[in-house]
Structure formats: structure tokens, C-alpha cells
Enzyme design. Structure first.
Site, PDB file in Angstrom:
ATOM      1  N   PRO A  50     -24.533 -43.883 100.563  1.00  0.00           N
ATOM      2  CA  PRO A  50     -24.629 -42.532  99.981  1.00  0.00           C
ATOM      3  C   PRO A  50     -23.603 -42.336  98.864  1.00  0.00           C
ATOM      4  CG  PRO A  50     -23.446 -42.463 102.072  1.00  0.00           C
ATOM      5  CD  PRO A  50     -23.884 -43.886 101.878  1.00  0.00           C
ATOM      6  N   GLY A  51     -24.040 -41.784  97.759  1.00  0.00           N
ATOM      7  CA  GLY A  51     -23.123 -41.432  96.678  1.00  0.00           C
ATOM      8  C   GLY A  51     -23.146 -39.922  96.504  1.00  0.00           C
ATOM      9  N   ARG A  52     -24.299 -39.438  96.008  1.00  0.00           N
ATOM     10  CA  ARG A  52     -24.494 -38.011  95.760  1.00  0.00           C
ATOM     11  C   ARG A  52     -24.146 -37.150  96.975  1.00  0.00           C
ATOM     12  NH1 ARG A  52     -28.713 -36.479  92.350  1.00  0.00           N
ATOM     13  NH2 ARG A  52     -29.395 -38.619  92.609  1.00  0.00           N
ATOM     14  N   CYS A  58     -25.849 -29.650  69.811  1.00  0.00           N
ATOM     15  CA  CYS A  58     -26.911 -29.453  68.815  1.00  0.00           C
ATOM     16  C   CYS A  58     -28.235 -30.024  69.307  1.00  0.00           C
ATOM     17  CB  CYS A  58     -26.490 -30.093  67.504  1.00  0.00           C
ATOM     18  SG  CYS A  58     -25.060 -29.270  66.844  1.00  0.00           S
ATOM     19  N   GLU A  59     -28.735 -29.484  70.365  1.00  0.00           N
ATOM     20  CA  GLU A  59     -30.017 -29.885  70.965  1.00  0.00           C
ATOM     21  C   GLU A  59     -30.579 -28.659  71.644  1.00  0.00           C
ATOM     22  OE1 GLU A  59     -31.797 -32.784  71.561  1.00  0.00           O
ATOM     23  OE2 GLU A  59     -30.444 -33.978  70.337  1.00  0.00           O
TER      24      GLU A  59
END
Ligand SMILES: Cc1ncc(COP(=O)(O)O)c(C=O)c1O
Length: 461
Positions: free
Chosen positions: A319-321, A389-390
Site C-alpha cells: 500500500p502507498g496511497r 497557464c492551462e
């Protein structure tokens, strides 16, 4: 709001409910599953973490900043460790890695999964013992493999025939026997509430079980005495809530395990079922507790082994998240508030896709709250956007914020511990935010804020 627009927005929001069901109380409420355990509002309505309020954190560390509740991270690590007692829990460092996190994970008794030379260097420099590290990657360089073998990394998870050749040559040259797992693909893809079982595995990772490459890879390794094959490894996806994907994967991996026993007379002692356990990003997400996940996964492995007459291998998970994700929130300052055509309100913060690319990349959902005060204003439907800028520079697609949200307000976005700082960029030459760890009423910087000097230091033209 015009009627057709309200309908469109309701559709977009799924079952989160229309705006008119929200009250100011909802807007101030902190839904516990979204926030680190140490976060509450104080009597003035200001968000606090482990007793420190976010206004003081802003004054000391600036914004944007990732704020890590270290006790929460440790509690999540311990919960996995307890749930899988007698088995191995590897923290997946790709979610977020720095030395302080390596130390915390190590102290809580977890193993560590790394997937690059940089992650390996971070782990070793923090004092993680190499035999408790697993090294992943579909294209590890020769240099990375050499470093891993030289350091004495506990498991290298091999991912291609080229890598088997390279690793065997490196181990032979050094007169070492390197423990490995074989990463296999089992035709299961799982994301969020769904999993799909397919006949073929069209992806870059692993050896196909269905196509026979996995069995061939196993035989190649068993035939080479410098590689010590410990077991099979499968990782099926990310942000998974439906454990049945793991069950199908475990069955297919153990079917291969039985085939290996029958053909080669070898029972591999380990099985790794990877990571991907889901967390709550919004009130709609209801993740399983580690204990429930462990019970289901261990049972399916036991049952399947019994059915096939196999000895039960040692299980590991990655597990990471689920360990670091909910332990962190990002603290931003609101810069502008723009009402667009009565349709929705755009709230711009001082970060964006450079500190959290997940919304733009995966269409991920997040939540947000005004953090520096409680508000009695009515809720409005807002979109939290960044400063880049997106037009796709969105942090939180839809959230009900108080109508009096204004420039200078602090805004906190929970669930940003995983794949945010680790995927952060310098887009638009925006320096990356610091990670501030809070524990026992004290805050300390564990990853400092980047500066313009840091950016210019690389620009040597
Ligand atoms: C092999 C492997 N293990 C573990 C993980 C961690 O996944 P998560 O952070 O979703 O638990 C990943 C993520 O991509 C992975 O590829």
C-alpha cells in the site's frame, strides 16, 4: 442559475446532491474520512492539526504547503502492519518518499518498495536496511540493478527477460545469489469500484500468465542458480474499493504457483499481491479498513491453497496511497474569486497542477474547505483552480464553498499525500511547495520549499 444549467451540473456532480440541499453547516463540516485524524476546527472555526492552527502554519511556512499529520501516517502504517501480522507490508514509496517518511515507515516496522535509483538512494540514505527493500520497475538500468545488488536489496521484482539476463550477469560477476520475485499480469484491471477480468494483458508491466510468458520467466530463473526465486508478484491497479479484483488475481497467481509445482517440483514460499487500496477523496468514497482487506485477502489465499494442495505462501502487500494519502492536506491561499456567467465560481489558489497533477491527469476528484475561518454564508458551487497557464489546471472540480470565499482566505484540500508531491513539477517555473510534518504539537519542514535559485541552478546555458 438557469434550469438547464442546474440539470447539467447535477449530472456532473453525480449523487453528491444539488446545491440547494447544502447548508452553511455542511460547508464548515469536516467529514472525518477525508481528513487526517489530528485535524479539527478550533473554537474560532480555524482548522488545526495536532493543535497547530493553519494561520500560524501559513505565517511560518507560507503557502502552498503540503501539511503532513505524522501521527496519522504512522497510525495508518500500524493498521496495515497489524492487519497483515505475520506477513510483510511494503510501503510503496512512489506515493510519496522522503527521508522522514522512510524513517517513520521503518520505525513502524514496514518494508519499503522503491521503483528507481533515486527512491533507492533516498531509502538507503535514511538508514532503511536494504534487505527490507523491494525494487520494482519495468526498465531498471544496469546501473540501478548493480546498485541494488551491491547494496543487498532484499527483493528485486523482475519484469522482463532482458532484465533476467542483466540481473543474472550482475549477480554472477559479484558471486552473489539475488532474491527475486517475478511480476506477472493476470488479466485483471481494477480501478475504483470496478474491476475487469480480461483474457489478455495489454500493458508494459510484468509477464503474462495467460500467454505463458510468466511460466517461461519462472523456468528461466529456476534454471539459473544466481537468482533465488522467492515468489510471484501481481499488482492490479489503483484506488480499488472492490476487493473481488484481488480475489481473481490471487486465484490466477496461485494457479500458476500450482503449475510450477507440478512441472518443476518447486513451491514458491512467497506471494505479493501489490497495492492499490482506495482512499476517500470525497464524501462518496468509502474505503475498506485494512483489517477487512487483510481478512479477505488472507482467506482467499488460504482457500485457494487448500483447494490446490499448496502450502500457504507468505503474503506481502504494497500500500502507498492508503498510508500517506489521507495523512496530508494541501494548504493554499485564495488569490482571486471569479463568478463566471452565474454558472459557477472559479476560486484561484496559489498552486495548482504543478503541486497536484491528478485532477488534470486522471480526472481525479477532490474536496476542499475554507480553512482559516468558519462561515455562515450560504454555499455556492465552486471550482478550485490553480495559477498555471492551462485551462485544465483544476485542483477541485466541484465543491460547495461559502459564498463569502474571498482573496486571502486559506483553502485546504485533503487527501493530497499520495502522488501529489511525488508527481509535482516546475511547470511555469513555479517552485514546488514544502512538506511540513506536524507531530505532538510541533511542526517541522521535512522537504523544503524550492526557490527560484534552485530552478536557476539547473539552468547552466
Ligand atoms: C507494483 C506497485 N505496487 C504498489 C503500488 C502502490 O499503489 P497504491 O499507492 O495505489 O497503493 C503501485 C502503484 O502504482 C505499484 O505499481
Amino acid at each position: 442559475m438557469r434550469a438547464h444549467e442546474a440539470g447539467a451540473l447535477h449530472g456532473e456532480l453525480g449523487n453528491r446532491g444539488p446545491a440547494w440541499l447544502r447548508t452553511p453547516d455542511d460547508v464548515n463540516a469536516l467529514v472525518p474520512q477525508l481528513w487526517p485524524r489530528g485535524v479539527v476546527r478550533d473554537s474560532d472555526g480555524v482548522l488545526t492539526v495536532s493543535g497547530l492552527n493553519v494561520k500560524d502554519l501559513r505565517a511560518e511556512f507560507g503557502t502552498p504547503a503540503y501539511v503532513l499529520d505524522e501521527d496519522d501516517l504512522r497510525a495508518r502504517a500500524r493498521a496495515f502492519q497489524a492487519a497483515f501480522q505475520g506477513h510483510d507490508v511494503y510501503y510503496a514509496g512512489k506515493a510519496f518518499l522522503c527521508r522522514a517518511v522512510v524513517r517513520a515507515i521503518d520505525e513502524e516496522g514496514l518494508f519499503l518498495d522503491v521503483c528507481s535509483g533515486g527512491e533507492l538512494a533516498t531509502a538507503l540514505s535514511a538508514g532503511m536496511s536494504p534487505e527490507r527493500i523491494g525494487f520494482h520497475g519495468n526498465n531498471k538500468s544496469v546501473r540501478e540493478l548493480e546498485r541494488a545488488v551491491d547494496a543487498g536489496v532484499g527483493r528485486i521484482i523482475v519484469d522482463s527477460f532482458d532484465e533476467i539476463d542483466r540481473l543474472a550477469a550482475i549477480a554472477r560477476e559479484r558471486g552473489k545469489r539475488q532474491p527475486v520475485l517475478v511480476r506477472v499480469t493476470v488479466g485483471v484491471e481494477a480501478h475504483t469500484h470496478e474491476f475487469i477480468a480480461t483474457a489478455h494483458e495489454d500493458q508494459k508491466f510484468g509477464f503474462s500468465v495467460g500467454g505463458g510468458a510468466a511460466f517461461k520467466a519462472v523456468c528461466k530463473i529456476l534454471d539459473d542458480d544466481v537468482l533465488d526465486l522467492r515468489g510471484l508478484h501481481s499488482h492490479i491497479g489503483s484506488q480499488i474499493f472492490d476487493a473481488s479484483g484481488f480475489e481473481v488475481a490471487a486465484r490466477r497467481v496461485l494457479a500458476l504457483q500450482a503449475q510450477i509445482r507440478d512441472a518443476r517440483g518447486v513451491e514458491l514460499p512467497e506471494i505479493d499481491l501489490g497495492g492499490g487500496f482506495g482512499i476517500a477523496y470525497t464524501t462518496q468514497d468509502d474505503p475498506a479498513a485494512p483489517a477487512d482487506l487483510a481478512e479477505r485477502m488472507l482467506k482467499i489465499v488460504d482457500d485457494e491453497c487448500e483447494a490446490r494442495g499448496l502450502a500457504v505462501p507468505k503474503l506481502s502487500v504494497e500500500p502507498g496511497r492508503a498510508i500517506v494519502g489521507p495523512a496530508v492536506f494541501t494548504l493554499y491561499e485564495v488569490g482571486t474569486v471569479k463568478d463566471v456567467d452565474g454558472l459557477r465560481t472559479y476560486v484561484s489558489v496559489d498552486g495548482g497542477m504543478s503541486d497536484n497533477i491528478r485532477t488534470a491527469l486522471y480526472d481525479a476528484s477532490y474536496s476542499a474547505t475554507v480553512a482559516g475561518r468558519a462561515s455562515t454564508a450560504d454555499p455556492i458551487l465552486a471550482r478550485v483552480v490553480g495559477k498555471h497557464c492551462e485551462s485544465g489546471d483544476i485542483v477541485v472540480k466541484d465543491e460547495f464553498l461559502p459564498a463569502d470565499v474571498q482573496p486571502g482566505d486559506l483553502l485546504a484540500v485533503p487527501g493530497t499525500g499520495a502522488y501529489c508531491r511525488s508527481m509535482a513539477s516546475n511547470y511555469n517555473h513555479v517552485p514546488r511547495p514544502p512538506v511540513v510534518a506536524v507531530r505532538g504539537g510541533e511542526a517541522r519542514v521535512i522537504v523544503r520549499r524550492e526557490t527560484e535559485d534552485d530552478l536557476l541552478a539547473l539552468d547552466v546555458g
